[in-house]
Design a protein around this motif. Structure first.
Motif: not given
Length: 163
Positions: A118-136
């Motif tokens: 429990a001392s080391v955790l990771r939350a990962s996200l694949t950057v893709g839909d519904p996100m859009k290129v150029g958006e913040t």
């Protein structure tokens, strides 16, 4: 009277030094990563790309993975010697609308885990839909203690998606 004040001081000191309590905030101006914690504590928190390199330019590449890494997490409320961490990940657009939400990513660990795990955790996200290129977007990870509803670490970063 002096004896009563001295005894009161000793009792108050014992109460506060016997508690594992942590509250704080930290911001990294280079990466834009900001973190706050209450109850739980972490030695280091990173926002990294898929090669585990710190993301310092506030940009994430389309169709790649980025992650929050929490190391040295402590102060869990233990049950039968185990910690019961949870972690969520959300992405919001500039208007504040939640476009990606992962509820407790550790929900399957119903028996808890060792404090070492429990001392080391990771939350990962694949950057893709519904996100859009150029958006913040604002990406937020929340580590929490399932045995103490108030104990949490919240980390946020605002990133722009690039090709």
């Amino acid at each position: 009277m002096k004896k009563t004040l001295f005894i009161s001081f000793i009792l108050i000191t014992l109460v506060f030094t016997g508690c594992n309590f942590s509250v704080g905030t930290k911001a990294d101006l280079t990466s834009g990563l900001s973190s706050s914690w209450n109850g739980l504590d972490a030695e280091t928190i990173y926002f990294v790309d898929q090669e585990d390199q710190s993301i310092t330019n506030k940009q994430v590449n389309w169709n790649t993975e980025c992650s929050f890494v929490f190391e040295g997490i402590s102060n869990y409320t233990l049950k039968d010697g185990n910690a019961f961490p949870g972690i969520t990940l959300t992405v919001t657009d500039p208007s504040g609308a939640e476009i990606v939400a992962f509820d407790d990513m550790l929900a399957n660990y119903t028996e808890g885990v060792s404090t070492t795990d429990a001392s080391v955790l990771r939350a990962s996200l694949t950057v893709g839909d519904p996100m859009k290129v150029g958006e913040t977007y604002t990406v937020t990870a929340r580590v929490f203690d399932k045995q103490n509803a108030e104990a949490e670490i919240v980390s946020k970063v605002t990133v722009t998606v690039v090709e």
